[in-house]
Motif scaffolding. Structure first.
Motif, PDB file in Angstrom:
ATOM      1  N   SER A 279      81.505  25.308  67.311  1.00  0.00           N
ATOM      2  CA  SER A 279      80.725  24.716  68.415  1.00  0.00           C
ATOM      3  C   SER A 279      79.434  25.486  68.637  1.00  0.00           C
ATOM      4  CB  SER A 279      81.526  24.739  69.716  1.00  0.00           C
ATOM      5  OG  SER A 279      82.710  23.994  69.570  1.00  0.00           O
ATOM      6  N   LEU A 280      78.388  24.773  69.032  1.00  0.00           N
ATOM      7  CA  LEU A 280      77.088  25.406  69.305  1.00  0.00           C
ATOM      8  C   LEU A 280      76.219  24.412  70.065  1.00  0.00           C
ATOM      9  CD1 LEU A 280      74.972  27.723  68.631  1.00  0.00           C
ATOM     10  CD2 LEU A 280      74.394  26.394  66.598  1.00  0.00           C
ATOM     11  N   ASN A 281      75.482  24.897  71.069  1.00  0.00           N
ATOM     12  CA  ASN A 281      74.512  24.056  71.776  1.00  0.00           C
ATOM     13  C   ASN A 281      73.116  24.593  71.522  1.00  0.00           C
ATOM     14  OD1 ASN A 281      76.420  22.371  72.975  1.00  0.00           O
ATOM     15  ND2 ASN A 281      76.742  23.831  74.660  1.00  0.00           N
ATOM     16  N   LEU A 282      72.167  23.672  71.346  1.00  0.00           N
ATOM     17  CA  LEU A 282      70.775  24.075  71.126  1.00  0.00           C
ATOM     18  C   LEU A 282      69.892  23.306  72.102  1.00  0.00           C
ATOM     19  CD1 LEU A 282      70.918  23.862  67.237  1.00  0.00           C
ATOM     20  CD2 LEU A 282      70.674  25.977  68.550  1.00  0.00           C
ATOM     21  N   ASN A 283      68.912  24.006  72.684  1.00  0.00           N
ATOM     22  CA  ASN A 283      68.015  23.338  73.635  1.00  0.00           C
ATOM     23  C   ASN A 283      66.570  23.482  73.163  1.00  0.00           C
ATOM     24  OD1 ASN A 283      66.652  25.748  74.869  1.00  0.00           O
ATOM     25  ND2 ASN A 283      68.810  26.269  75.198  1.00  0.00           N
ATOM     26  N   CYS A 284      65.686  22.807  73.876  1.00  0.00           N
ATOM     27  CA  CYS A 284      64.270  22.820  73.485  1.00  0.00           C
ATOM     28  C   CYS A 284      63.490  23.955  74.141  1.00  0.00           C
ATOM     29  CB  CYS A 284      63.604  21.493  73.848  1.00  0.00           C
ATOM     30  SG  CYS A 284      64.228  20.135  72.851  1.00  0.00           S
ATOM     31  N   GLU A 285      64.119  24.654  75.078  1.00  0.00           N
ATOM     32  CA  GLU A 285      63.368  25.662  75.831  1.00  0.00           C
ATOM     33  C   GLU A 285      63.184  26.971  75.071  1.00  0.00           C
ATOM     34  OE1 GLU A 285      65.787  23.853  77.941  1.00  0.00           O
ATOM     35  OE2 GLU A 285      64.041  22.572  78.186  1.00  0.00           O
ATOM     36  N   GLU A 286      64.093  27.288  74.152  1.00  0.00           N
ATOM     37  CA  GLU A 286      63.905  28.531  73.401  1.00  0.00           C
ATOM     38  C   GLU A 286      63.986  28.222  71.911  1.00  0.00           C
ATOM     39  OE1 GLU A 286      67.005  31.134  74.850  1.00  0.00           O
ATOM     40  OE2 GLU A 286      68.553  29.713  74.304  1.00  0.00           O
ATOM     41  N   SER A 287      63.073  28.802  71.137  1.00  0.00           N
ATOM     42  CA  SER A 287      63.140  28.562  69.695  1.00  0.00           C
ATOM     43  C   SER A 287      64.201  29.499  69.115  1.00  0.00           C
ATOM     44  CB  SER A 287      61.782  28.765  69.035  1.00  0.00           C
ATOM     45  OG  SER A 287      61.354  30.080  69.195  1.00  0.00           O
TER      46      SER A 287
ATOM     47  N   ASN B 290      55.494  12.531  62.120  1.00  0.00           N
ATOM     48  CA  ASN B 290      56.360  11.703  62.970  1.00  0.00           C
ATOM     49  C   ASN B 290      56.397  12.138  64.421  1.00  0.00           C
ATOM     50  OD1 ASN B 290      57.630   9.689  61.428  1.00  0.00           O
ATOM     51  ND2 ASN B 290      58.819  11.268  60.368  1.00  0.00           N
ATOM     52  N   GLN B 291      55.759  13.256  64.734  1.00  0.00           N
ATOM     53  CA  GLN B 291      55.794  13.824  66.087  1.00  0.00           C
ATOM     54  C   GLN B 291      57.224  13.891  66.636  1.00  0.00           C
ATOM     55  OE1 GLN B 291      52.869  11.150  67.880  1.00  0.00           O
ATOM     56  NE2 GLN B 291      51.234  12.582  67.336  1.00  0.00           N
ATOM     57  N   PRO B 292      58.091  14.648  65.923  1.00  0.00           N
ATOM     58  CA  PRO B 292      59.498  14.718  66.342  1.00  0.00           C
ATOM     59  C   PRO B 292      59.656  15.504  67.648  1.00  0.00           C
ATOM     60  CG  PRO B 292      59.068  16.328  64.618  1.00  0.00           C
ATOM     61  CD  PRO B 292      57.811  15.523  64.775  1.00  0.00           C
ATOM     62  N   LYS B 293      60.812  15.346  68.282  1.00  0.00           N
ATOM     63  CA  LYS B 293      61.090  16.071  69.523  1.00  0.00           C
ATOM     64  C   LYS B 293      61.717  17.431  69.241  1.00  0.00           C
ATOM     65  CE  LYS B 293      61.797  11.915  72.258  1.00  0.00           C
ATOM     66  NZ  LYS B 293      60.383  11.923  72.628  1.00  0.00           N
ATOM     67  N   TYR B 294      62.201  17.596  68.016  1.00  0.00           N
ATOM     68  CA  TYR B 294      62.876  18.841  67.643  1.00  0.00           C
ATOM     69  C   TYR B 294      62.582  19.056  66.159  1.00  0.00           C
ATOM     70  CZ  TYR B 294      66.441  22.467  68.056  1.00  0.00           C
ATOM     71  OH  TYR B 294      67.088  23.680  68.113  1.00  0.00           O
ATOM     72  N   LEU B 295      62.521  20.313  65.757  1.00  0.00           N
ATOM     73  CA  LEU B 295      62.164  20.605  64.376  1.00  0.00           C
ATOM     74  C   LEU B 295      63.181  21.582  63.779  1.00  0.00           C
ATOM     75  CD1 LEU B 295      59.814  20.115  62.357  1.00  0.00           C
ATOM     76  CD2 LEU B 295      58.716  22.143  63.301  1.00  0.00           C
TER      77      LEU B 295
ATOM     78  N   VAL C 226      51.078  26.961  64.362  1.00  0.00           N
ATOM     79  CA  VAL C 226      51.521  25.571  64.585  1.00  0.00           C
ATOM     80  C   VAL C 226      52.819  25.580  65.401  1.00  0.00           C
ATOM     81  CG1 VAL C 226      52.403  23.477  63.479  1.00  0.00           C
ATOM     82  CG2 VAL C 226      50.465  24.679  62.468  1.00  0.00           C
ATOM     83  N   LEU C 227      53.742  26.465  65.023  1.00  0.00           N
ATOM     84  CA  LEU C 227      55.025  26.524  65.735  1.00  0.00           C
ATOM     85  C   LEU C 227      54.820  26.951  67.190  1.00  0.00           C
ATOM     86  CD1 LEU C 227      57.446  28.009  63.036  1.00  0.00           C
ATOM     87  CD2 LEU C 227      56.957  25.620  63.557  1.00  0.00           C
ATOM     88  N   ASP C 228      53.883  27.887  67.420  1.00  0.00           N
ATOM     89  CA  ASP C 228      53.588  28.297  68.805  1.00  0.00           C
ATOM     90  C   ASP C 228      53.105  27.100  69.622  1.00  0.00           C
ATOM     91  OD1 ASP C 228      54.335  30.919  68.487  1.00  0.00           O
ATOM     92  OD2 ASP C 228      52.309  31.629  68.024  1.00  0.00           O
TER      93      ASP C 228
ATOM     94  N   ILE D 195      58.662  21.321  72.183  1.00  0.00           N
ATOM     95  CA  ILE D 195      59.378  20.819  71.010  1.00  0.00           C
ATOM     96  C   ILE D 195      60.351  21.935  70.615  1.00  0.00           C
ATOM     97  CG2 ILE D 195      59.156  20.004  68.602  1.00  0.00           C
ATOM     98  CD1 ILE D 195      57.523  18.270  70.545  1.00  0.00           C
ATOM     99  N   GLY D 196      61.635  21.611  70.521  1.00  0.00           N
ATOM    100  CA  GLY D 196      62.623  22.621  70.161  1.00  0.00           C
ATOM    101  C   GLY D 196      62.537  22.965  68.679  1.00  0.00           C
ATOM    102  N   ILE D 197      62.862  24.208  68.368  1.00  0.00           N
ATOM    103  CA  ILE D 197      62.787  24.639  66.965  1.00  0.00           C
ATOM    104  C   ILE D 197      64.059  25.391  66.593  1.00  0.00           C
ATOM    105  CG2 ILE D 197      61.570  26.164  65.329  1.00  0.00           C
ATOM    106  CD1 ILE D 197      59.035  25.626  67.027  1.00  0.00           C
ATOM    107  N   LEU D 198      64.617  25.023  65.442  1.00  0.00           N
ATOM    108  CA  LEU D 198      65.688  25.822  64.833  1.00  0.00           C
ATOM    109  C   LEU D 198      65.210  26.163  63.430  1.00  0.00           C
ATOM    110  CD1 LEU D 198      68.651  26.927  64.732  1.00  0.00           C
ATOM    111  CD2 LEU D 198      69.306  24.729  63.760  1.00  0.00           C
ATOM    112  N   ALA D 199      65.002  27.444  63.175  1.00  0.00           N
ATOM    113  CA  ALA D 199      64.523  27.855  61.854  1.00  0.00           C
ATOM    114  C   ALA D 199      65.526  28.803  61.231  1.00  0.00           C
ATOM    115  CB  ALA D 199      63.159  28.530  61.980  1.00  0.00           C
TER     116      ALA D 199
END
Ligand SMILES: Nc1ncnc2c1ncn2[C@@H]1O[C@H](COP(=O)(O)OP(=O)(O)OP(=O)(O)O)[C@@H](O)[C@H]1O
Ligand SMILES: [Mg+2]
Length: 222
Positions: free
Chosen positions: A25-33, A155-160, A180-182, A189-193
């Motif tokens: 299980s894991l939750n990811l949000n857009c507020e923190e990369s 595509n101007q996604p909401k999450y990357l 760009v990521l900043d 826009i949420g980021i998971l890298a």
């Protein structure tokens, strides 16, 4: 904090392979990369492909913006979440760099003018000017990666989600990608890298998750 991606008790095993995730299980949000690290084979790429629906979970549930992933088409998920593969040549199809960027949008009904405008902007940001009429397969690895990132941003996604985005980029190109990521972060826009690059982790890892053997070993907010 609202979750953009919710992963609940999922299990996954490759055909003829071993179990990679068992009740994960894991939750990811857009507020923190978030930066995801972990040794080779720990399941990082598999996890991102499960989130995208490219691989199908065998039990549990994944929700994207409150919608069950199994009710979303691959296309819809791809509009919400931009995904850049670990090996970006796998996502390049068109006859030229410009076409690679504009074609999917024009196909979806965006005007040619708007598509060209977005493409030109990204071509400048990712220093692809010199190769804009080249055949994508002939680009260098660094150029292919920049093109792959640019094409999902069209595509101007909401999450990357980026799988090892700094691989094969030189310091200057990593810096352009980082700015760009900043910008994306400032637009929420949420980021998971996925990354092992220490400087990249320092700059973008507001949350750092370490995956080992399909389990979360550490999950730290910095
Ligand atoms: N198509 C497949 N069939 C069977 N096993 C696979 C397949 N793809 C990956 N695996 C196995 O699943 C495990 C996790 O692979 P994954 O690619 O998710 O790791 P990773 O953490 O992204 O590694 P890396 O840091 O090398 O990119 C590995 O042991 C790998 O061998
Ligand atoms: Mg991987």
């Amino acid at each position: 904090m609202e979750n953009f991606i919710e992963i609940k008790n999922i299990s996954y095993k490759y055909n003829k392979g071993r179990t990679i995730f068992d009740n994960f299980s894991l939750n990811l949000n857009c507020e923190e990369s978030t930066v995801l690290t972990g040794s080779n084979g720990s399941g990082k790429t598999t996890l991102t492909k499960l989130i995208m629906g490219i691989l199908k979970i065998q039990s549990g549930e994944i929700n994207i913006m409150g919608n069950e992933l199994r009710n979303l088409t691959l296309g819809r998920t791809g509009e919400l979440i931009g995904y850049v593969y670990q090996y970006p040549e796998r996502q390049l199809f068109a006859q030229s760099v410009v076409e690679e960027l504009t074609f999917p949008l024009i196909f979806k009904g965006v005007t040619k003018e708007e598509a060209n405008l977005r493409a030109q902007n990204l071509i400048e940001i990712f220093s692809l000017e010199k190769v804009k009429n080249s055949y994508p397969s002939f680009l260098s690895y660094g150029e292919k990666r920049r093109l792959a990132i640019a094409s999902v941003l069209m595509n101007q996604p909401k999450y990357l989600i980026l799988d090892e985005p700094t691989a094969s980029l030189d310091a200057e190109r990593i810096e352009s990608l980082s700015s760009v990521l900043d910008n994306l972060k400032s637009e929420k826009i949420g980021i998971l890298a996925i990354s092992h690059n220490k400087d990249f982790i320092k700059r973008h890892g507001q949350r750092l998750i370490n995956l080992e053997g399909g389990k979360i070993k550490d999950d730290i907010s910095l």
